[in-house]
Design an enzyme around this catalytic site. Structure first.
Site, PDB file in Angstrom:
ATOM      1  N   TYR A 136       0.907  -1.155  -0.162  1.00  0.00           N
ATOM      2  CA  TYR A 136       0.005  -0.002  -0.046  1.00  0.00           C
ATOM      3  C   TYR A 136       0.976   1.335   0.033  1.00  0.00           C
ATOM      4  O   TYR A 136       0.358   2.298   0.170  1.00  0.00           O
ATOM      5  CB  TYR A 136      -0.888   0.107   1.217  1.00  0.00           C
ATOM      6  N   TRP A 138       2.807   2.913   1.902  1.00  0.00           N
ATOM      7  CA  TRP A 138       3.223   4.079   2.933  1.00  0.00           C
ATOM      8  C   TRP A 138       4.236   3.592   3.771  1.00  0.00           C
ATOM      9  O   TRP A 138       4.401   4.466   4.865  1.00  0.00           O
ATOM     10  CB  TRP A 138       1.968   4.186   3.824  1.00  0.00           C
TER      11      TRP A 138
END
Length: 818
Positions: A136, A138
């Site tokens: 994802y 991050w």
């Protein structure tokens, strides 16, 4: 490939400890040194002494720094840090359950051999589509150590993988808006009014979902200066009035003195349609723009007026749905028509059943408002998020990505469906996708046990693959539910460079401290695996990590030189710790939508008609009953007006946290100090708490038919009655019966797509009940590492040398039978 029993020889030498220039990391002296770094929530100076981090200080130039940063370094040495490769014991024996097993500590050579063999087995026997590349993104603000870039580059070079498309944050918007206003997934963010425009020209900002200041803390790549809230205050100071349409009063800053419209959750579309009804019936609508610059106005008007279905979408109709008085609805519509108005659509309002509809209806409302295409007016998306609408955007070079030979990508929020139902089909944006038979999940960056819905269902789906491999620094739920856990360095322990979206400072991310002994970066792990699989030279291109950082900087320097931006050479940049870019002025003229308003034939937008599509024949042609070809009110599966509210009479709002980024650094100071009774706080209205015998600070049980969790009660009249607010990101901590002890709302949320169009997540469609937890609630164990053993099961018992490449996992035992 090394034999299974060979002693470990793989080593990951640390980056050199010294830096040229003023910033030096000296691990032997006690000299105080400072080095720059960036996180997604801001730029900091890292203060070290004797190689140990003693403080993280916000950049002095940042007027509104995030409170998250100062506590980050402590997590790097926390007891839940993973410092050695681990293999789930049950995976080695072909038994057990992911999420409940012990782990075996192994040497790097062993872990890498197991990983490479399993990748090779799956791609050879089942094809590369059987590998799901999860990330994802991050995990780092840096452009080189961006985990999503690293894993996708590696897996593409290994022959491909099943990828995901869209995001949990914006999926419905990303799919529906290109049909309505053209452009890319974030076209409205790029073309909506900027804050300088709003300050100079706007008179009213009506924000559906608010403008919560906590959401202004972070952007991908990190902001060097947090100015979003300052721009909001500047607008208020210039006389702009704000309306906060949200069940949560705190979704706007007190300084804005916003009018609070405490709407019933998941009913924004009904309110927007009623506002359109008032504009139409009181002759306030901008029908000139709607006819010249839009298509489908007559059909949309007939729906709103009730000509088509006999149901007028008037203020009284909406009042019964939204719980907003009809008089207030009419007054708001008149205010919108009388002023230069921004219709802001927060990301949160799309994360619900039929989440495409409020964005489409918001565009329609803006089209009738009179402000669409005029400076400082019209529709906007995500104003209040990070630095949206603050300044123009510079781009920075990223790790090159080869094409992925495997297609199609699957909607990101449908991962549990994909795992549970191989061979089933999923309707998505006019296509019909077939779920691949995923045998191996490889995850680096992000935590699916944070951002996915209905975690009990996800945990069941997670038992389906043969193997789950995870890169992780801490024992979060993603690591606990893996078979092979490869520990990796954190952002403070590696070199990189970063530039936040809409930022003007490129930051050199110096290595501030050494990682635990023999813990590598993601890149070094992938390079070692690529060597075993035969493509190491192609993966690394013969560069060291420092050489890659230099390469990405030089590519950025060359790219920006074409725009007459002169950056210093790499050595100067690295010594100085940063390089400044000029401000990119935000427009003040209404942009592309102003050109459309002036002459739609000469300046069409990128839709089939060249105009705003209030009705889309393309979407209508898909034949989706849950997303017809124009904005309509469709009753959510769960809401306070549904029959299910009799059993679960409270609507759960699971918003973004103030004290961490998603689930990152939940154990760090800012998040830890905000807990109530050691658990995530849940906000309840005092009337709702009183009716249930709940006092401030009590531990409560939040539950519905999908699951239950414990949380700490916090009473406040800043939420409307009938609503409870439990932020996302508490580390998932289920007991043996599935009760989450820590306060993760996604044990309660609904795992179903927004519609067949976007298949986005729907956590905003969740009803719950809350009750006192009673005496002696179960203690939180989220930050306790799992049981770890030092010796693998005896070779004669489990036989990894003969069955590891073809073992089963989870609930389906040894072998490949399912």
């Amino acid at each position: 490939m090394a034999p299974a029993g060979r002693p470990a020889t793989t080593r990951f030498p640390l980056p050199h400890p010294g830096y040229r220039g003023a910033v030096t990391v000296d691990e032997h002296s006690r000299e105080i040194t400072r080095s720059p770094t960036t996180f997604h929530w801001g730029r900091y100076e890292v203060v070290t002494s004797g190689g140990e981090i003693v403080a993280l200080e916000p950049d002095p130039a940042d007027p509104d720094p995030s409170p998250i940063g100062p506590g980050v370094a402590e997590a790097d040495r926390a007891p839940y840090r993973i410092t050695r490769p681990m293999v789930r014991e049950g995976w080695l024996t072909g038994s057990g359950t992911r999420g409940g097993d012990r782990f075996v500590a192994v040497r790097w050579e062993r872990a890498l051999d197991l990983t490479a063999r399993e990748l090779d087995r799956v791609r050879t026997r089942h094809g590369n589509a059987a590998i799901y590349g999860g990330s994802y993104g991050w995990g780092s603000a840096g452009r080189f150590h961006h985990p999503q870039s690293q894993i996708h580059r590696f897996l593409a070079m290994a022959g491909g993988y099943t990828a995901s498309v869209n995001s949990y944050s914006q999926a419905a918007m990303e799919v529906v808006l290109p049909h309505v206003i053209g452009g890319g997934p974030r076209s409205l963010e790029e073309r909506g009014p900027s804050w300088p425009e709003i300050v100079d020209h706007a008179e009213l900002v009506v924000s559906f979902g608010g403008l919560a200041a906590k959401n202004a803390q972070m952007v991908p790549g990190g902001p060097s200066r947090h100015t979003q809230v300052s721009w909001q205050r500047a607008a208020a100071g210039a006389g702009v009035r704000f309306v906060n349409v949200s069940p949560v009063r705190a979704d706007t800053e007190p300084d804005l003195r916003a009018r609070w419209v405490p709407i019933r959750p998941a009913t924004d579309t009904a309110l927007m349609l009623a506002l359109c009804h008032v504009l139409l019936t009181e002759d306030l609508a901008d029908t000139d723009f709607a006819r010249r610059c839009c298509v489908g106005f007559d059909r949309f008007r007939d729906y709103v007026l009730g000509t088509a279905d006999g149901c007028a979408k008037d203020a009284e109709w909406a009042a019964a749905i939204t719980d907003i008085p009809a008089g207030d609805i009419r007054d708001l519509a008149r205010q919108i028509a009388a002023h230069r108005t921004v219709i802001n659509l927060a990301w949160s309002i799309q994360r619900q059943d039929h989440g495409e509809q409020p964005y489409w209806a918001g565009i329609a409302l803006a089209a009738l408002s009179g402000s669409f295409g005029r400076p400082g007016g019209g529709p906007a998306a995500g104003l209040g998020i990070a630095e949206t609408g603050v300044r123009g955007h510079w781009s920075i070079a990223a790790l090159p990505q080869p094409p992925n030979p495997v297609s199609p990508a699957m909607p990101v929020a449908r991962i549990a469906d994909v795992l549970l139902h191989p061979g089933a089909t999923i309707d998505y944006n006019g296509a019909r996708l077939t779920c691949p038979d995923i045998r191996l999940v490889y995850w680096a960056g992000g935590n699916p046990f944070h951002h996915h819905q209905d975690l009990g269902r996800l945990a069941r789906a997670w038992q389906r693959p043969d193997t789950v491999i995870v890169h992780e620094a801490w024992w979060n739920a993603n690591a606990r539910h893996a078979d092979i856990v490869l520990p990796v360095a954190t952002p403070l322990e590696r070199e990189d460079l970063a530039l936040g979206s809409s930022d003007t400072t490129i930051t050199a991310m110096h290595r501030a401290a050494a990682p635990p002994a023999d813990v590598p970066t993601d890149h070094r792990v992938f390079a070692a695996l690529a060597e075993r699989l035969g493509f190491a030279e192609r993966f690394t291109e013969g560069r060291t990590e420092r050489q890659w950082v230099r390469e990405l900087y030089e590519r950025t320097r060359t790219r920006l030189a074409a725009s007459n931006v002169d950056l210093p050479d790499f050595e100067r940049f690295w010594t100085d710790g940063s390089a400044s870019l000029p401000e990119r002025e935000m427009r003040h003229d209404g942009g592309a939508f102003a050109a459309l308003r002036a002459d739609p034939d000469a300046h069409p937008i990128a839709t089939p008609s060249g105009r705003v599509e209030l009705v889309s024949d393309t979407v209508a042609g898909f034949g989706y009953p849950d997303c017809p070809g124009m904005p309509v009110w469709l009753e959510p599966a769960e809401w306070l007006g549904a029959a299910g509210a009799a059993r679960h009479p409270l609507h759960l709002v699971s918003n973004q946290p103030r004290t961490r980024l998603h689930s990152q650094y939940d154990g760090a100071r800012a998040s830890r100090e905000a807990k109530v009774a050691g658990r995530e706080p849940v906000d309840l209205h005092p009337d709702d708490a009183r009716a249930r015998g709940i006092a401030d600070g009590d531990v409560v049980r939040i539950h519905n038919d999908r699951g239950a969790c414990l949380a700490g009660a916090r009473l406040t009249d800043a939420v409307r009655p009938g609503v409870v607010v439990l932020a996302t990101g508490a580390w998932y901590d289920p007991d043996a019966d599935g009760l989450d002890r820590h306060g993760n709302p996604n044990v309660l949320t609904r795992d179903a797509g927004t519609s067949r169009l976007a298949q986005g997540p729907t956590p905003g469609t969740t009803l719950v009940e809350v009750s006192p937890a009673g005496p002696d609630p179960a203690p939180v164990r989220a930050f306790e590492p799992p049981e770890i053993v030092e010796t693998e099961p005896a070779p004669g018992h489990h036989g990894p040398a003969h069955h590891c490449p073809a073992h089963g996992a989870g609930n389906h035992g040894a072998g490949e039978k399912r």
